[in-house]
Design an enzyme around this catalytic site. Structure first.
Site, mmCIF file in Angstrom:
data_model
loop_
_atom_site.group_PDB
_atom_site.id
_atom_site.type_symbol
_atom_site.label_atom_id
_atom_site.label_comp_id
_atom_site.label_asym_id
_atom_site.label_seq_id
_atom_site.Cartn_x
_atom_site.Cartn_y
_atom_site.Cartn_z
ATOM 1 N N THR A 18 0.838 -1.200 0.000
ATOM 2 C CA THR A 18 0.000 0.000 0.000
ATOM 3 C C THR A 18 0.873 1.250 0.000
ATOM 4 O OG1 THR A 18 -1.622 -1.228 1.332
ATOM 5 C CG2 THR A 18 -1.905 1.153 1.201
ATOM 6 N N ARG A 22 7.858 -2.678 2.675
ATOM 7 C CA ARG A 22 8.039 -2.774 4.127
ATOM 8 C C ARG A 22 8.377 -4.202 4.506
ATOM 9 N NH1 ARG A 22 3.115 1.128 6.248
ATOM 10 N NH2 ARG A 22 3.890 2.944 5.136
ATOM 11 N N SER A 113 6.238 3.619 8.683
ATOM 12 C CA SER A 113 5.088 4.299 9.260
ATOM 13 C C SER A 113 4.839 3.964 10.726
ATOM 14 C CB SER A 113 3.862 3.959 8.410
ATOM 15 O OG SER A 113 2.786 4.722 8.815
ATOM 16 N N HIS A 114 3.661 3.424 11.010
ATOM 17 C CA HIS A 114 3.234 3.163 12.383
ATOM 18 C C HIS A 114 3.745 1.815 12.893
ATOM 19 C CE1 HIS A 114 0.727 1.408 9.404
ATOM 20 N NE2 HIS A 114 0.333 0.510 10.282
ATOM 21 N N LYS A 126 10.158 3.957 0.339
ATOM 22 C CA LYS A 126 9.087 4.354 -0.574
ATOM 23 C C LYS A 126 9.646 5.403 -1.513
ATOM 24 C CE LYS A 126 5.771 6.989 1.105
ATOM 25 N NZ LYS A 126 4.509 7.571 1.549
ATOM 26 N N ASP A 277 2.064 9.439 14.213
ATOM 27 C CA ASP A 277 2.678 8.113 14.122
ATOM 28 C C ASP A 277 4.172 8.177 13.813
ATOM 29 O OD1 ASP A 277 2.501 8.962 11.495
ATOM 30 O OD2 ASP A 277 2.268 6.930 10.719
ATOM 31 N N ASP A 279 6.094 8.128 11.170
ATOM 32 C CA ASP A 279 6.636 9.049 10.162
ATOM 33 C C ASP A 279 5.843 10.342 10.038
ATOM 34 O OD1 ASP A 279 4.493 7.652 9.069
ATOM 35 O OD2 ASP A 279 5.250 7.819 7.033
ATOM 36 N N ASP A 281 2.630 11.067 9.398
ATOM 37 C CA ASP A 281 1.539 11.357 8.468
ATOM 38 C C ASP A 281 0.163 11.003 9.019
ATOM 39 O OD1 ASP A 281 1.890 8.645 8.258
ATOM 40 O OD2 ASP A 281 2.227 8.612 6.089
ATOM 41 N N ARG A 282 0.113 10.226 10.100
ATOM 42 C CA ARG A 282 -1.192 9.885 10.678
ATOM 43 C C ARG A 282 -1.509 10.779 11.868
ATOM 44 N NH1 ARG A 282 -2.274 3.455 10.611
ATOM 45 N NH2 ARG A 282 -1.558 3.087 8.486
ATOM 46 N N THR A 344 -7.822 2.264 -0.999
ATOM 47 C CA THR A 344 -6.913 2.550 0.113
ATOM 48 C C THR A 344 -5.514 2.842 -0.431
ATOM 49 O OG1 THR A 344 -8.159 1.169 1.632
ATOM 50 C CG2 THR A 344 -5.826 1.495 2.141
ATOM 51 N N GLU A 363 -8.595 9.311 5.122
ATOM 52 C CA GLU A 363 -8.767 7.866 5.187
ATOM 53 C C GLU A 363 -9.101 7.453 6.613
ATOM 54 O OE1 GLU A 363 -6.168 5.375 2.450
ATOM 55 O OE2 GLU A 363 -4.796 6.878 3.223
ATOM 56 N N GLU A 364 -9.825 6.333 6.704
ATOM 57 C CA GLU A 364 -10.176 5.797 8.014
ATOM 58 C C GLU A 364 -8.936 5.418 8.820
ATOM 59 O OE1 GLU A 364 -9.230 2.495 8.459
ATOM 60 O OE2 GLU A 364 -8.615 2.458 6.359
ATOM 61 N N SER A 365 -7.816 5.184 8.122
ATOM 62 C CA SER A 365 -6.602 4.722 8.793
ATOM 63 C C SER A 365 -5.833 5.882 9.418
ATOM 64 C CB SER A 365 -5.720 3.981 7.796
ATOM 65 O OG SER A 365 -5.418 4.811 6.686
ATOM 66 N N LYS A 376 -0.525 12.391 3.372
ATOM 67 C CA LYS A 376 -1.335 12.771 4.517
ATOM 68 C C LYS A 376 -0.419 13.415 5.546
ATOM 69 C CE LYS A 376 -1.475 8.027 6.362
ATOM 70 N NZ LYS A 376 -0.860 7.158 5.345
ATOM 71 N N ARG A 496 -8.842 -6.854 7.493
ATOM 72 C CA ARG A 496 -9.541 -5.694 8.044
ATOM 73 C C ARG A 496 -11.029 -5.796 7.738
ATOM 74 N NH1 ARG A 496 -5.209 -2.862 9.579
ATOM 75 N NH2 ARG A 496 -3.642 -2.088 8.130
HETATM 76 C C1 G16 Z 1 -0.568 3.554 4.445
HETATM 77 C C2 G16 Z 1 -1.175 4.267 3.271
HETATM 78 C C3 G16 Z 1 -2.594 4.628 3.565
HETATM 79 C C4 G16 Z 1 -3.386 3.399 3.983
HETATM 80 C C5 G16 Z 1 -2.704 2.744 5.157
HETATM 81 C C6 G16 Z 1 -3.341 1.431 5.546
HETATM 82 O O1 G16 Z 1 -0.456 4.417 5.517
HETATM 83 O O2 G16 Z 1 -0.462 5.439 2.964
HETATM 84 O O3 G16 Z 1 -3.128 5.203 2.421
HETATM 85 O O4 G16 Z 1 -4.685 3.746 4.320
HETATM 86 O O5 G16 Z 1 -1.369 2.457 4.816
HETATM 87 O O6 G16 Z 1 -3.209 0.538 4.509
HETATM 88 P P1 G16 Z 1 -3.548 -0.996 4.687
HETATM 89 O O7 G16 Z 1 -4.992 -1.033 5.109
HETATM 90 O O8 G16 Z 1 -3.288 -1.591 3.346
HETATM 91 O O9 G16 Z 1 -2.671 -1.536 5.786
HETATM 92 P P2 G16 Z 1 0.879 4.498 6.364
HETATM 93 O O10 G16 Z 1 0.574 5.498 7.429
HETATM 94 O O11 G16 Z 1 1.100 3.096 6.887
HETATM 95 O O12 G16 Z 1 1.930 4.928 5.410
#
Ligand code: G16
Length: 541
Positions: A18, A22, A113-114, A126, A277, A279, A281-282, A344, A363-365, A376, A496
């Site tokens: 996504t 990773r 990320s998180h 990335k 989070d 990095d 962005d969340r 997503t 996004e919901e995430s 983000k 999910r």
């Molecule tokens: C990344 C993407 C987001 C996505 C999230 C969750 O976020 O940038 O657009 O919503 O992963 O993705 P998944 O449901 O496939 O785990 P981040 O913050 O992890 O870079």
């Protein structure tokens, strides 16, 4: 300067997910693993000779090593300049801004990320394109194809660059500029928000808690909230970035930031709580006595955005990922602007933002952002909330309740089943997919299925089509559940389940109770418990 061509053998597991590649750190530490991927990125791009590349990461374990490799490989491949954040640090939104501001060819963002960090935890790479956003699928597909065929990479024989000293040096036949990671970003925030109004709010005794979770936003939050906005010292907590995030998951949700939630629900809660989070962005938004879901936050920010100077002219449109609740759709309808539903992944917003079709995305995430960058942006969301609170002079709770009274409430929750056996998860999805044509018209737990499909996105800007982006089961009355497999995990599969129910009049229900029938219906239809062998989700948000 000598350029070495090093023979290598391909790895078959370098498919970007996504959000980039990773993997666990020991996977990245395999011979030539990072080198192969970085060379494959460059091999998939055209026209960067003599141009600038931005490199930065969230400071997690292995960041510094990969930054040095990336600099030497960039030099050997003909980049004219590399711009690096001091100490190898750049939050993801700051990296996006730097790429745009300095008109770089693109950037490498080193982050998982998180996900947790440390010698046995996660790392990631990335590539972001010149608009500052994550590379679109046609580039990530090309990178993956290249990783499977690569036979050599090029690297400059050069000494390590001192990335802890701000300034410009010549190294490896190119210019290396080490920049302050915070300055440009903080300046951008000052152009978007009413800092005077927020400063006055803090001066009037407004209390806030910001938890940087020992991740990259710490220095940004200290500078912006405490130094520039005058929030009391101590407003930003856990603000020193650590390579292992202090041993925690730097994931701003109700599980990993439970201490913040508990504080915000307590008798002496500050007025406003937030977290970001790994990095940066969340974001997590918690008002005194109220958790605001990311989907609701998107809708509320969009509805009030005009109160901030950067959005005074109004929004061009709103975009949300498909699993995100439809709360923002009602705001878009009221504003008379377009609403776009994407798969997503932030990369899908890039075209809409570039084309001027959307201003705010979410996004919901736990991701929200706007056209100021192409990622983000956690701190941006926090500052927009602060700006709205400062102008409306109401609590977050009052703002949320008035919002629901105007638009209705989309009760919403996500249930994650983490580290499920991959075969079992794939079987669940393929059996559910096979069932889809027979579902419409059937009744589950008293709910009638109106439609069921596997979401496909037709990009309105470039016409590309992305299929199999999540299974939707929609019920009469506007309730729905969505099932998809995460594309960001590093071990097994994460399933999910997203559930949503719209209520016009009742706003005080407990979320899990309000959604209980739908959750049960999802299990009846998809057989989550029987396939995964789990009785309950690992994380509920
Ligand atoms: C990344 C993407 C987001 C996505 C999230 C969750 O976020 O940038 O657009 O919503 O992963 O993705 P998944 O449901 O496939 O785990 P981040 O913050 O992890 O870079």
């Amino acid at each position: 300067m000598t350029i070495r061509t090093v023979e290598t053998t391909p790895y078959d597991d370098q498919k970007p997910g996504t959000s980039g590649l990773r993997k666990k750190v020991p996977v990245f530490q395999q011979k030539n693993y990072a080198e192969n991927f970085i060379q494959s990125v460059f091999d998939s791009l055209d026209g960067f000779s003599g141009k600038a590349l931005v490199i930065g990461g969230d400071g997690r374990y292995y960041n510094r090593e990969v930054i040095q490799k990336a600099i030497a490989i960039a030099a050997a491949n003909g980049f004219g300049k590399v711009i690096v954040g001091k100490g190898g640090i750049l939050s993801t939104p700051a990296a996006s801004h730097i790429i745009r501001k300095y008109m770089a060819f693109g950037g490498l963002v080193l982050s998982a990320s998180h996900n947790p960090g440390g010698p046995h935890e996660d790392f990631g790479i990335k590539y972001n394109i010149g608009n500052g956003g994550p590379a679109p699928e046609k580039i990530t597909d090309a990178i993956f194809a290249r990783t499977k065929a690569i036979t050599s990479y090029k690297i400059a024989d050069m000494a390590e660059v001192d990335i802890d000293r701000i300034g410009t040096v010549q190294a490896g036949g190119m210019t290396v500029e080490v920049i302050d990671p915070v300055e440009d970003y903080a300046e951008l925030m000052e152009t978007l928000f009413d800092f005077d109004a927020i400063r006055a709010m803090f001066a009037g005794g407004f209390r806030m808690r910001f938890d940087a979770m020992h991740a990259v936003t710490g220095p940004y939050a200290k500078e912006i909230l405490e130094n520039r906005l005058g929030a009391p010292k101590g407003t930003a907590r856990n603000f020193v970035p650590l390579p292992d995030f202090g041993g925690h998951h730097p994931d701003p949700n109700l599980v990993h930031a439970k201490h913040l939630y508990d504080e915000m629900m307590g008798p002496d809660a500050p007025d406003f709580g937030a977290a970001s989070d790994g990095d940066g962005d969340r974001n997590l938004i918690i008002g005194k006595g109220i958790f605001i879901t990311p989907s609701d936050s998107l809708a509320m920010l969009a509805a009030n955005a005009r109160l901030a100077p950067g959005y005074e002219a109004g929004l061009k449109g709103i975009a949300r990922s498909m699993p995100t609740s439809a709360a923002a759709d009602r705001v878009a309808e009221a504003l008379g602007v377009g609403i776009y539903e994407t798969p997503t992944g932030w990369k899908f917003f890039g075209n809409l933002l570039d084309a001027g079709m959307a201003t705010i995305c979410g996004e919901e995430s736990a991701g929200t952002g706007s056209d100021h960058v192409r990622e983000k942006d956690g701190l941006w969301a926090v500052l927009l909330w602060l700006n709205i609170l400062a102008v409306r002079k109401e609590s977050a709770k009052a703002i949320a309740e008035k919002h629901w009274a105007t638009y209705g409430r989309n009760y919403y929750s996500r249930h994650d089943y983490e580290e499920v056996e991959s075969d079992a998860a794939n079987r669940l999805v393929s059996e559910l997919r096979a069932k889809l044509p027979s579902l419409p018209g059937t009744k589950v737990r008293g709910l009638t299925v109106e439609a069921a499909d596997d979401f496909a996105y037709h990009d309105p800007v470039d016409g590309s089509v992305s299929k199999n982006q999540g299974i939707r089961v929609l019920f009469e009355g506007g309730s729905r559940f969505v099932i998809r497999l995460s594309g960001t995990g590093t071990s097994g599969a994460t399933l999910r389940l997203y559930v949503e129910r719209y209520e016009k009049d009742r706003f005080d229900l407990d979320t899990q109770q309000a959604l209980a029938d739908l959750i049960a219906a999802a299990d009846d239809v998809a057989g989550i418990r029987s396939h995964t062998g789990r009785q309950k989700p690992s994380v509920i948000t």
